[in-house]
Design a protein around this motif. Structure first.
Motif, PDB file in Angstrom:
ATOM      1  N   TRP A   1      -3.196  -5.072  -9.890  1.00  0.00           N
ATOM      2  CA  TRP A   1      -3.759  -4.945  -8.537  1.00  0.00           C
ATOM      3  C   TRP A   1      -5.260  -4.690  -8.599  1.00  0.00           C
ATOM      4  CZ3 TRP A   1      -5.678  -0.267  -6.326  1.00  0.00           C
ATOM      5  CH2 TRP A   1      -6.033  -0.381  -4.983  1.00  0.00           C
ATOM      6  N   LEU A   2      -5.686  -3.798  -9.495  1.00  0.00           N
ATOM      7  CA  LEU A   2      -7.107  -3.472  -9.621  1.00  0.00           C
ATOM      8  C   LEU A   2      -7.918  -4.690 -10.049  1.00  0.00           C
ATOM      9  CD1 LEU A   2      -6.818   0.028 -11.327  1.00  0.00           C
ATOM     10  CD2 LEU A   2      -7.841  -0.434  -9.076  1.00  0.00           C
TER      11      LEU A   2
ATOM     12  N   ASP B   1       5.933  -0.803  -9.462  1.00  0.00           N
ATOM     13  CA  ASP B   1       5.083   0.390  -9.369  1.00  0.00           C
ATOM     14  C   ASP B   1       4.130   0.499 -10.553  1.00  0.00           C
ATOM     15  OD1 ASP B   1       6.178   1.152  -6.973  1.00  0.00           O
ATOM     16  OD2 ASP B   1       7.475   2.708  -7.809  1.00  0.00           O
TER      17      ASP B   1
ATOM     18  N   THR C   1       2.359  -1.988 -11.804  1.00  0.00           N
ATOM     19  CA  THR C   1       1.433  -3.122 -11.835  1.00  0.00           C
ATOM     20  C   THR C   1       0.074  -2.785 -11.220  1.00  0.00           C
ATOM     21  OG1 THR C   1       2.316  -3.996  -9.741  1.00  0.00           O
ATOM     22  CG2 THR C   1       3.322  -4.810 -11.792  1.00  0.00           C
ATOM     23  N   SER C   2      -0.321  -1.513 -11.255  1.00  0.00           N
ATOM     24  CA  SER C   2      -1.591  -1.122 -10.632  1.00  0.00           C
ATOM     25  C   SER C   2      -2.793  -1.765 -11.327  1.00  0.00           C
ATOM     26  CB  SER C   2      -1.733   0.404 -10.617  1.00  0.00           C
ATOM     27  OG  SER C   2      -1.617   0.930 -11.927  1.00  0.00           O
ATOM     28  N   ASP C   3      -2.726  -1.948 -12.652  1.00  0.00           N
ATOM     29  CA  ASP C   3      -3.828  -2.613 -13.357  1.00  0.00           C
ATOM     30  C   ASP C   3      -4.007  -4.043 -12.858  1.00  0.00           C
ATOM     31  OD1 ASP C   3      -4.309  -0.360 -14.829  1.00  0.00           O
ATOM     32  OD2 ASP C   3      -3.339  -1.074 -16.657  1.00  0.00           O
TER      33      ASP C   3
ATOM     34  N   HIS D   1       0.141  -6.390  -0.882  1.00  0.00           N
ATOM     35  CA  HIS D   1      -0.877  -5.520  -1.483  1.00  0.00           C
ATOM     36  C   HIS D   1      -1.579  -6.205  -2.649  1.00  0.00           C
ATOM     37  CE1 HIS D   1      -0.527  -1.497   0.456  1.00  0.00           C
ATOM     38  NE2 HIS D   1       0.591  -2.040   0.904  1.00  0.00           N
ATOM     39  N   HIS D   2      -0.883  -7.092  -3.315  1.00  0.00           N
ATOM     40  CA  HIS D   2      -1.486  -7.851  -4.412  1.00  0.00           C
ATOM     41  C   HIS D   2      -2.299  -9.047  -3.899  1.00  0.00           C
ATOM     42  CE1 HIS D   2      -0.263  -6.091  -8.220  1.00  0.00           C
ATOM     43  NE2 HIS D   2       0.934  -5.858  -7.733  1.00  0.00           N
TER      44      HIS D   2
END
Length: 204
Positions: A101-102, A95, A97-99, A137-138
């Motif tokens: 993903w971006l 959860d 690891t959004s950076d 998602h990645h």
């Protein structure tokens, strides 16, 4: 020109040692496939808001960091099952690891999953499937185990086409990996390594 070493990140959470034992066999498969295995784990989740753990575990591999993802050419994700899903510590880590993903840092890299349960019908396949969702998602390329592997049809314990699995038993001491489970763990690591080498994904 010297070839850049291809590293595969094996990221897992293990409480009683069974998932860690699988990770070590997967690492052997990665190395047999011509890549370097980088074993990493995640810390447990505490009910105490201010609880803190040392930066390095007392034993086993180090905790994962952002650099482990940017350095790797592939990812193999492992967790024991918790009510048919991955364990909270691994979910908590993912959860965050959004950076990543971006930035799109994992797009196009091969990935696979593995799990351990105490009982034969303990939610292995649903756990493996739900572990795949963040990887999709990645933008990663998911790999499973093909039925060309004879152990997938002969196993009487763990082993699924969705990824490697193990039945650890309900006794005080975890049951060791069976011959088939060991072979499938190694096959999964080897498949991800060979795919990463074919893709020649350059680390970000």
């Amino acid at each position: 020109m010297t070839a850049v070493p291809v590293e595969i990140l094996i990221l897992y959470y293990s409480r009683k040692g069974s998932t860690a034992a699988m990770a070590r066999q997967i690492a052997r498969g990665v190395e047999a496939g011509g890549a370097i295995a980088r074993l990493r784990t995640v810390p447990p989740v505490s009910a105490e808001c201010e609880a803190a753990l040392p930066a390095i575990p007392d034993d086993g591999p180090p905790y994962a960091a952002a650099r482990d993802f940017s350095d790797c050419a592939g990812l193999i994700l492992g967790s024991p099952t918790r009510f048919g899903n991955m364990a909270a510590p691994l979910k908590y880590f993912l959860d965050g690891t959004s950076d990543l993903w971006l930035s799109g840092g994992m797009i196009g890299k091969p990935a696979a999953v593995f799990t351990s349960t105490s009982t034969l019908h303990g939610g292995q396949e649903s756990t493996l499937l739900t572990m795949m969702l963040p990887l999709l998602h990645h933008g990663m390329l998911l790999l499973g185990l093909p039925y060309a592997l004879p152990e997938l049809s002969s196993t009487q314990s763990g082993g699924t086409p969705y990824g490697a699995s193990h039945v650890s038993g309900t006794g005080a001491e975890p049951r060791p990996l069976s011959r088939e489970e060991t072979a499938l763990c190694q096959a999964l690591g080897k498949r991800v390594a060979q795919t990463a080498l074919r893709l020649q994904v350059t680390p970000a």
